[in-house]
Motif scaffolding. Structure first.
Motif, short mmCIF file in Angstrom:
data_model
loop_
_atom_site.label_atom_id
_atom_site.label_comp_id
_atom_site.label_asym_id
_atom_site.label_seq_id
_atom_site.Cartn_x
_atom_site.Cartn_y
_atom_site.Cartn_z
N VAL A 77 -4.34 22.55 -14.87
CA VAL A 77 -5.40 22.79 -13.88
C VAL A 77 -5.28 24.21 -13.33
CG1 VAL A 77 -6.38 22.09 -11.66
CG2 VAL A 77 -5.48 20.35 -13.24
N GLU A 78 -6.33 24.98 -13.53
CA GLU A 78 -6.36 26.36 -13.01
C GLU A 78 -6.87 26.31 -11.56
OE1 GLU A 78 -6.54 30.65 -13.01
OE2 GLU A 78 -5.39 29.19 -14.16
N PRO A 79 -6.09 26.76 -10.59
CA PRO A 79 -6.55 26.70 -9.19
C PRO A 79 -7.82 27.51 -8.95
CG PRO A 79 -4.19 27.14 -9.29
CD PRO A 79 -4.71 27.26 -10.70
N ALA A 80 -8.60 27.08 -8.01
CA ALA A 80 -9.88 27.74 -7.67
C ALA A 80 -9.64 28.99 -6.82
CB ALA A 80 -10.76 26.74 -6.93
N ASP A 94 3.51 21.55 -8.78
CA ASP A 94 3.09 22.35 -9.94
C ASP A 94 1.82 23.16 -9.64
OD1 ASP A 94 5.18 21.45 -11.40
OD2 ASP A 94 4.06 19.84 -12.40
N PHE A 95 0.99 22.61 -8.81
CA PHE A 95 -0.24 23.31 -8.45
C PHE A 95 0.09 24.54 -7.60
CE2 PHE A 95 -4.19 23.99 -6.07
CZ PHE A 95 -5.13 23.94 -7.09
N GLU A 96 1.05 24.39 -6.71
CA GLU A 96 1.45 25.54 -5.88
C GLU A 96 2.03 26.65 -6.75
OE1 GLU A 96 3.89 24.70 -2.50
OE2 GLU A 96 2.45 23.29 -1.65
N VAL A 97 2.76 26.26 -7.80
CA VAL A 97 3.31 27.26 -8.73
C VAL A 97 2.15 27.97 -9.43
CG1 VAL A 97 4.65 27.56 -10.86
CG2 VAL A 97 5.47 26.01 -9.07
N ALA A 98 1.18 27.18 -9.89
CA ALA A 98 0.02 27.76 -10.59
C ALA A 98 -0.77 28.69 -9.67
CB ALA A 98 -0.87 26.64 -11.13
N ALA A 103 -3.95 35.40 -11.46
CA ALA A 103 -4.07 36.87 -11.43
C ALA A 103 -4.48 37.33 -10.02
CB ALA A 103 -5.10 37.32 -12.46
N VAL A 104 -5.55 36.69 -9.50
CA VAL A 104 -5.90 36.93 -8.09
C VAL A 104 -5.52 35.65 -7.35
CG1 VAL A 104 -7.74 37.42 -6.44
CG2 VAL A 104 -7.85 38.36 -8.77
N PRO A 105 -4.52 35.68 -6.51
CA PRO A 105 -4.10 34.43 -5.85
C PRO A 105 -5.22 33.83 -5.02
CG PRO A 105 -2.56 36.23 -5.38
CD PRO A 105 -3.74 36.84 -6.07
N PRO A 106 -5.30 32.50 -4.97
CA PRO A 106 -6.37 31.87 -4.16
C PRO A 106 -6.15 32.11 -2.67
CG PRO A 106 -5.09 30.22 -5.38
CD PRO A 106 -4.41 31.52 -5.58
#
Ligand code: TRH
Length: 377
Positions: A77-80, A94-98, A103-106
């Motif tokens: 899952v790619e974070p928004a 794992d989502f927090e790691v992603a 590239a541009v942090p959410p």
């Protein structure tokens, strides 16, 4: 600008967490043209508010919102662009790691619980550095210009006013729920937590003019109601009369229908967060059953709200209102303030409308979130 949003909702209990996040997600899509995924861990709770939802679907779209069951393979899952963690629910590790790898942090937001307390403004939008190296911002809804405001759809007040000015629409809506109101009947809705003192509140209505019809959506107060009525069972559709008081049990309806019900009533008993806010937009007298917390923390919140709400209210009426709200939340008998308050519903109604108009001057929560995201880049 159309951003993507991940809104996370863990259903702790009741319906407030999903009620707020589902409403916010819909508004972000409908009014701000954002792309929204709403992650919910309890699809059964979601389906109570959105009856057309499929409780078995890991992914579905409702009202333009992508609803995802919170059980994903997070690695894929790619974070928004914006991640909203509602009410401090913990995001999957794992989502927090992603998020940190993006590239541009959410933009990471913790959408907090509603409180009228003064400290809220000082904490609103404060960042806090997290172990993954990102900052998380606290976003506080609230009642003044220094907070994130309240959820309010763009046309809400206009729709409400048009409805309240149309007696035929009101009658048709109520009939659709199986409610036949007599011309002189006072309508009261009751959505509350358990209320052991309920009998002390209902007994005065048995003898009082005008007659009262109490509308109770199925939920946590039914056992207390059943005990006072002395009946074996109570379910949606049941109607029981005691003197001048008729108690009618309603099914749990959609959020939109619940709003309309609040618009129809002369007094609304509401609870938690979302129904409490909707009752203020309904602009009718209300009694708030606040979500109980340890160490009576909720009573401080109750007083903080009363301090704001009572400004401009005639002092005697303000005392009655305070007395009634405190007694209801302490599960005490109401005393004479209850009948005094019922006798002053028209004055309270005028005050509720003034309060509603003043509240509507601040930007709504969804707009403020979108503006904050825009400012952060
Ligand atoms: O269900 P709640 O008690 O939720 C609470 C509070 O949010 C509290 O702050 C939180 O800590 C706790 O949950 C976990 O009350 P609330 O907030 O009013 O949410 C109820 C939702 O249910 C609201 O969105 C309105 C909706 N509703 C319907 O859609 N149909 C109905 O028939 C009724 C009665 C309610």
């Amino acid at each position: 600008m159309a951003r993507s949003w991940d809104v996370f909702c863990a259903v702790v209990d009741n319906f407030g967490d999903i009620g707020v996040t589902w409403r916010l997600a819909r508004q972000l899509v409908a009014e701000h043209h954002q792309q929204v995924r709403l992650w919910v861990d309890d699809l059964d709770a979601f389906a109570r508010l959105c009856p057309q939802a499929d409780v078995r679907a890991s992914r579905q779209t409702q009202a333009g919102v992508e609803i995802r069951h919170w059980e994903a393979q997070w690695e894929s899952v790619e974070p928004a662009d914006v991640v909203v963690e509602a009410f401090a629910c913990r995001l999957p590790a794992d989502f927090e790691v992603a998020m940190a790898r993006r590239a541009v942090p959410p933009l990471w937001l913790n959408l907090e619980y509603l409180s009228a307390e003064g400290w809220v403004a000082g904490c609103h939008r404060l960042p806090s550095l997290q172990p993954n190296g990102l900052s998380k911002y606290f976003f506080f809804p609230g009642f003044d210009a220094d907070t994130g405001g309240l959820l309010r759809e763009r046309e809400l007040l206009a729709r409400r006013r048009a409805f309240q000015a149309d007696p035929l629409a009101r009658r048709a809506f109520l009939q659709g729920l199986g409610i036949d109101v007599a011309a002189n009947e006072r309508l009261v809705s009751l959505f509350s937590y358990e209320q052991p003192a309920l009998g002390d509140w209902l007994q005065p209505l048995v003898d009082q003019q005008p007659p009262t019809r109490l509308l109770v959506p199925e939920g946590r107060v039914l056992p207390d109601l059943k005990a006072w009525l002395g009946v074996d069972a109570l379910r949606a559709g049941d109607c029981v009369t005691r003197g001048r008081l008729t108690v009618q049990v309603l099914p749990f309806v959609s959020q939109a229908a619940y709003d309309t019900l609040l618009w129809c009533c002369d007094l609304n008993g509401v609870r938690g967060e979302d129904s409490f806010v909707r009752a203020q937009w309904a602009s009718e007298p209300l009694i708030w059953h606040i979500y109980p917390q340890d160490d009576e923390a909720h009573m401080h919140k109750l007083e903080a709200f009363l301090d704001r709400f009572c400004v401009g209210l005639e002092p005697g009426l303000a005392d009655d209102l305070r007395g009634v709200w405190r007694a209801w939340n302490r599960a005490e008998a109401p005393g004479p303030a209850w009948s005094a308050l019922l006798a002053q519903l028209p004055a309270l109604r005028a005050h509720a409308e003034r309060w509603c108009v003043a509240l509507a001057e601040q930007d709504d929560l969804a707009s403020q979130l979108v503006a904050f995201a825009a400012r952060q880049g």
